[in-house]
Structure formats: C-alpha cells, structure tokens
Design a protein around this motif. Structure first.
Motif, PDB file in Angstrom:
ATOM      1  N   LYS A 249      11.164 -12.187   0.398  1.00  0.00           N
ATOM      2  CA  LYS A 249      11.930 -11.578  -0.701  1.00  0.00           C
ATOM      3  C   LYS A 249      12.907 -10.470  -0.287  1.00  0.00           C
ATOM      4  O   LYS A 249      13.751 -10.077  -1.099  1.00  0.00           O
ATOM      5  CB  LYS A 249      10.965 -11.008  -1.748  1.00  0.00           C
ATOM      6  N   GLY A 250      12.761  -9.949   0.920  1.00  0.00           N
ATOM      7  CA  GLY A 250      13.709  -8.949   1.424  1.00  0.00           C
ATOM      8  C   GLY A 250      13.901  -7.760   0.494  1.00  0.00           C
ATOM      9  O   GLY A 250      15.035  -7.331   0.258  1.00  0.00           O
ATOM     10  N   GLY A 251      12.823  -7.243  -0.057  1.00  0.00           N
ATOM     11  CA  GLY A 251      12.918  -6.018  -0.857  1.00  0.00           C
ATOM     12  C   GLY A 251      13.247  -6.246  -2.324  1.00  0.00           C
ATOM     13  O   GLY A 251      13.196  -5.316  -3.122  1.00  0.00           O
ATOM     14  N   HIS A 252      13.590  -7.474  -2.701  1.00  0.00           N
ATOM     15  CA  HIS A 252      13.895  -7.733  -4.122  1.00  0.00           C
ATOM     16  C   HIS A 252      12.605  -8.024  -4.895  1.00  0.00           C
ATOM     17  O   HIS A 252      11.626  -8.447  -4.316  1.00  0.00           O
ATOM     18  CB  HIS A 252      14.846  -8.924  -4.253  1.00  0.00           C
ATOM     19  N   ARG A 253      12.678  -7.801  -6.213  1.00  0.00           N
ATOM     20  CA  ARG A 253      11.489  -8.041  -7.041  1.00  0.00           C
ATOM     21  C   ARG A 253      11.111  -9.524  -7.077  1.00  0.00           C
ATOM     22  O   ARG A 253       9.957  -9.887  -7.194  1.00  0.00           O
ATOM     23  CB  ARG A 253      11.775  -7.573  -8.479  1.00  0.00           C
TER      24      ARG A 253
END
Ligand code: F6R
Length: 608
Positions: A249-253
């Motif tokens: 997800k690379g930091g996304h919700r």
C-alpha cells in the motif's frame, strides 16, 4: 476467481500459505481454508468470511511442524458462502485434499456416478466431486500422479487445482486448464499460486504453467508434465521485475488510493521507450509485423470496455480506422460477427484472465483475424493466446476496482492511434508531435493536481453522501467516462448510479430527475460543451442538483462546479478520470464500505 496457493519447502508452511492468501484475497473473500499433514493425516481448517476468521481459528491450532501446505480464498460459484463449501475439500476416505479455482462443468454427471458408487458429499461444490473422482481413479491407478491426470482428463471446464495426499506430507500436485497458475521456484522451496504476489516475498523466479500441464513439487525438486500423456515439459524460468514494494500500500489507507495516485507514474512508464527520438511517432514494435486493420473490433468487459469505448474516438479520429466496441459476454454469442480478412480484434483486459474476453479472443481467432491483446498481467492467458500482445505496464493492481489499469489502457490506445495514424499517413507529423508533447506533460500535471482533486472529492462526497441515486452524463469522448464514473460509484459505495449519454436523457431517463436525484456531469472544454450545457440546463429545470466536472473559464452555472485542468479533447480524459475515481473512493470510504474488496466482487472474473 478464487485464489489458490501451494507450498513445499523448509519454512513453517501454514503462515507462508496464509500470508499468500492475504495477497490473493482480491480474487475472492467469502471464505478461506488451508490443509496440511499432521501426524500422518490431512488436517483441513476452513472458515466463512474474510481471511481474518480463518486466522483466528488457526491461532488455536498447533501448526509448527508442517513444511508443506496449501490454501484457498473463495469467490462462490457452486454453493453459497459457507464453511461447508469452503476449500480445501477432502475425499471421502480422508486421504486427499484439493483446492480449486474454476468451474467443472460436468460435475453433476460425475457426482451422480460417484454417488451411485457410494460416495457422499458434504458440500454443493464441484471441487468435492473432483477430489472424490481422483480418489476413485486411484483405486485402479495407485500412482497418484496418474490418477490425478486421469480424473482431470474427465473434468470439463476450467480449473487451477492443488492437491495433497496424507501419505506424501512433503509433496504438492497442481494443474491448470483455462485458469491462471504460476509455479514459483525458490531455494529449497517451491510454490504454486494463482498470482505472483502470493509468493513474491520468497522468490521472483517463475514459470507460467500452460493449459493442460500438471506439476509435482517437493522442497527440492519439481517436474512439469503434459496432462494428456504425462510427457515431461521443459519451461525456462522467468525473473519478475517488480517487487513487494509495488504490491503493497505504500503508506496509503487503501490499495485503491495508492493506485489512483500512481497514475502519473503509470503514464510515464507507459511512454518510456515508446516514443521515437524525433518525438513525432509512437514506437510499438509489437504491431510492426501486423497489417494496419481495415476495421478494428474492440472486445472487453467492465472498465476495460470503457477504455475501449474511449479509445474508439482516438483510433477513428487520429488513425482513421473504423472501430466497433463490444462487451465480451455479448460478442461471444453473436450470430453474425462480421469479422473479415484485413480486420482485427483487440481484446482489452487488465488481468488477461477474464473468461468472457478470453472466449471472445478464441472466437475471433477462429474467424481467422489477428487478435491483439492489451493486458496488464504478464504471461496471462489472453497475453499468451493473442497473435500479439501489448503490455500496459501498470504494475500489479490489487484493489478490486480498476483504476490505474484504465489509465494505462487509455495511454496505450492513444499510442496505438498515433502509431497507426503515422503508418496510414492520416495524422501529420506536426499534430503527432503536439499530441506526444501533451502526453508527456501529463505526469507532471497530474502530480500537481491530484492532491487538490482529492480534497475536492472528499468535500463533495460529504455533501452528496445521502444520495441513493446518481446520473453520470457525458457526450463524445466523455460518454465512456460517464459510464466509468457510474460503475465506480456503484461498485464501491453501492449507490445506484447510471452512466448515460447526455443527449439521451430527454428520451426517457430525465423522468427520474427530482431534487433527491443528483447528476454528475462531464462538461469539459470541447466541441460538445454547448450541447452538454443544454442537457445540464434540462436537468436543472427539473430541480435536479448538478456536480459538473469542468474546465476554467467555461460559462456554466451548477450547484457544484469541479474545475480540473484543461487539456485538449480527448486527452482531457486523463484529468477527468482520477476525479471520478477519487469521488467514488471518498464516497465509499465515508460510508464505511470496504473500498479494496467491495461485496460480491472479485478482481479476476474467470467464470462466464
Ligand atoms: C471495475 C472492474 C471490472 C473489470 C472487468 C474486466 O472496477 O474492475 O469491471 O474491469 O471485470 O476485467 P479485466 O480488465 O481484468 O478483463
């Protein structure tokens, strides 16, 4: 649909399998299960609902010793979502366990035959029938490999299966027919799975198994055999270039948000190596050996179909090629397909596994026309069966709702229109240079605008969250976007939404408009703006509220204007698309819906 994974190695196998299932959950998530051998017997654990329910059960179980296991995450076809229908399924004698993605079409006949021999069934699934058929064939064929192959030869339909035997605690068997199955080669460990991310933390070396192939693997060895005669098959392993970073997800919700924000990168990756040094021609060597089609038949489903509808505008306007666009599930049952020599079929599919699109590809090939595949997933069935394939290079799309894949498909279609426009001399070099310049400017433009677009989407979603219905209206190149906007809203937030050609409203649908039925209009700065504006006014005259995606400086009075950067049509779609996606994303998230895994859906639709 459904995801399967099998592991034979040196690590505690159940956690490896559960972790793999977690990355396959996009394929189905109404139940899950695992099997492994413990104390000489097969232990099967299953749970209805998402993987978390299975994990809870597994937490109560001593698992430590198993180094070979398999698992399944289900999207129901035969039988309701329930624990009894969850996989793995056991044979009556408890010696075999099977996980399966696909549909065995003749399972009723086989079931009746097995029942007459005394077999009993505890589920409504075709899979339980298949595992008992293997057990039955084993009575006359004690070598499991031969019995497995014999049973599969009798099964009609589609399958990717993984099989375990209680007496072989270190071996997995697997096979595929019209459903994806990838073999992963590790060091002292081997994997099979429906998709690469399932085992990507452990190996990037893969073999794409072909239809009608069977594999037997232990931690140290594997053999791939032809199902028809069990002759060995040699495949060269390929190394996957992307890594887990790309699949996380690379930091996304949510994956969906990550994938929406990846679109600038998707465009720059999609352009890399596909523009000539003079910046006036698209390079698509995949098309060099094919004649320019006299007519193109685009066939696809869902969002990919919307890309095709949008691409038609470019292919007709820039390349002068007449285009027909059809939904694959309709195309495959048409009587007069009118496919003639010098025509071409273009099948568009993110997954490359959509059953209807694959069937359409096969029908087009039977008609003797070249079939071009536009796919994201490398080595997928469509990619392998097409006469030529262009990869859209969007990277793994995990969220069930398709976002960046559409952007990458649109970009590739634009490049194809430029490419054929050049070969047909229908698009002058100056115009091509201008269009290429615009395409190259898109990543920076979107990077700048996406954060503000996200804010506006959040604001509008709060304002309209009570709506139970929505119209999405557009004309010309914006009509496919209206269809896509409506699809995104309904699949994510479960709000009824209809995408409509704005000019068609007066022929009936406008009767639905009232103050509680808002309209989301695409009113961009193009030749059809005055017409769309009139259609909006007609909606407003019936007290309909209007959100309008529009460009700076246009004379338009609506309840909620949403100004996005202006780009010449039809490339303006690249700016409108993320706005539509973000609005649906925010609406679903605000309403507490499961954004990445909406109810009743699966990412890869491998059933008809
Ligand atoms: C919608 C969506 C689906 C797919 C459709 C085709 O968000 O994801 O409508 O576009 O199932 O899938 P592919 O492109 O894999 O053939």
């Amino acid at each position: 649909m459904c995801g399967i994974i099998g592991y034979a190695g040196h690590r505690p196998a159940v956690p490896v399998v559960v972790e793999g299932l977690c990355r396959l959950e996009y394929r189905g998530y109404d139940s899950a299960g695992v099997a492994f051998v413990r104390q000489g017997g097969l232990r099967v654990m299953r749970a209805k609902g998402k993987l978390a329910a299975l994990e809870e059960k597994l937490a109560q179980e001593p698992l430590a010793t198993a180094t070979c296991a398999m698992g399944h995450t289900r999207w129901a076809t035969h039988g309701v979502p329930a624990e009894r229908n969850a996989h793995p399924h056991l044979s009556n004698d408890g010696s075999l366990a099977l996980v399966h993605n696909g549909i065995i079409e003749n399972y009723q006949e086989v079931k009746a035959d097995l029942a007459s021999k005394g077999y009993v069934f505890h589920s409504e699934t075709d899979t339980e029938v298949l595992v008992n058929l293997i057990a039955e064939r084993r009575k006359s064929e004690p070598d499991l490999l031969h019995a497995f192959a014999a049973a599969l030869r009798e099964a009609h339909g589609a399958y990717a299966v993984c099989l375990m035997h209680s007496a072989e605690p270190e071996t997995i068997y697997a096979a595929r027919m019209s459903a994806p199955l990838i073999f992963g080669l590790g060091t002292g460990e081997n994997f099979v799975a429906s998709d690469i991310p399932a085992f990507l933390p452990y190996t990037r070396r893969v073999i794409f198994l072909e239809d009608g192939e069977l594999v037997r693997a232990t931690p140290a060895q594997y053999e791939i055999l032809r199902l028809a005669d069990l002759a060995p098959v040699e495949h060269e392993a390929q190394t996957i270039q992307w890594d887990m970073q790309a699949a996380q997800k690379g930091g996304h919700r949510h994956f969906m948000l990550k994938e929406i924000f990846e679109q600038p990168r998707v465009i720059s990756d999609g352009l890399t190596g596909r523009i000539n040094a003079a910046r006036d021609a698209a390079l698509l060597p995949e098309l060099d050996a094919l004649p320019v089609p006299r007519r193109l038949h685009i066939v696809a489903c869902g969002t990919s179909y919307h890309s095709g509808l949008w691409g038609r505008h470019l292919l007709e306007h820039w390349a002068g090629i007449p285009v027909q666009v059809e939904i694959a599930s309709e195309f495959r049952y048409r009587d007069s397909l009118l496919l003639e020599k010098e025509e071409m079929a273009l099948v568009i599919s993110q997954s490359g596994e959509t059953a209807d699109t694959l069937a359409a590809l096969r029908i087009a090939r039977e008609h003797g026309v070249p079939v071009l595949g536009l796919c994201n997933v490398v080595g997928s069935s469509i990619a392998r069966e097409a006469s030529a394939v262009i990869y859209t290079q969007a990277g793994p799309e995990i969220s069930v709702a398709s976002t960046k894949a559409m952007c990458s498909q649109m970009l590739t279609l634009a490049l194809m229109a430029l490419y054929w426009g050049c070969r047909r001399n229908s698009l002058p070099a100056t115009r091509r240079r201008e269009l290429i310049g615009l395409l190259e400017s898109l990543p920076a433009l979107l990077d700048d605008y996406l954060p503000a677009m996200h804010d506006r989407a959040r604001e509008l979603s709060r304002k309209y969250a009570q709506a139970r219905n929505f119209f999405y209206l557009g004309r010309g190149h914006c009509y496919p976007l209206a269809l896509e906007g409506a699809l995104k809203l309904k699949e994510l937030s479960y709000i009824h939404a209809e995408g409509y050609a704005a000019g068609e409203m007066k022929h009936g649908p406008i009767a639905l408009i009232d103050p509680a039925f808002p309209t989301f209009a695409l009113a961009l700065d193009d030749a059809l703006f005055p017409k769309v504006k009139s259609n909006i006014v007609e909606v407003q005259a019936r007290q309909g509220k209007v959100i309008a995606l529009t460009n700076p400086g246009l004379d338009l009075a609506v309840d909620d204007p949403w100004i996005i950067p202006a780009l010449p049509a039809p490339l303006a779609a690249f700016a409108a698309l993320p706005a539509l996606q973000l609005f649906s994303y925010e609406m679903a998230d605000y309403l507490g819906k499961d954004v990445d895994q909406p109810r009743n859906l699966a990412k890869s639709v491998t059933v008809e």
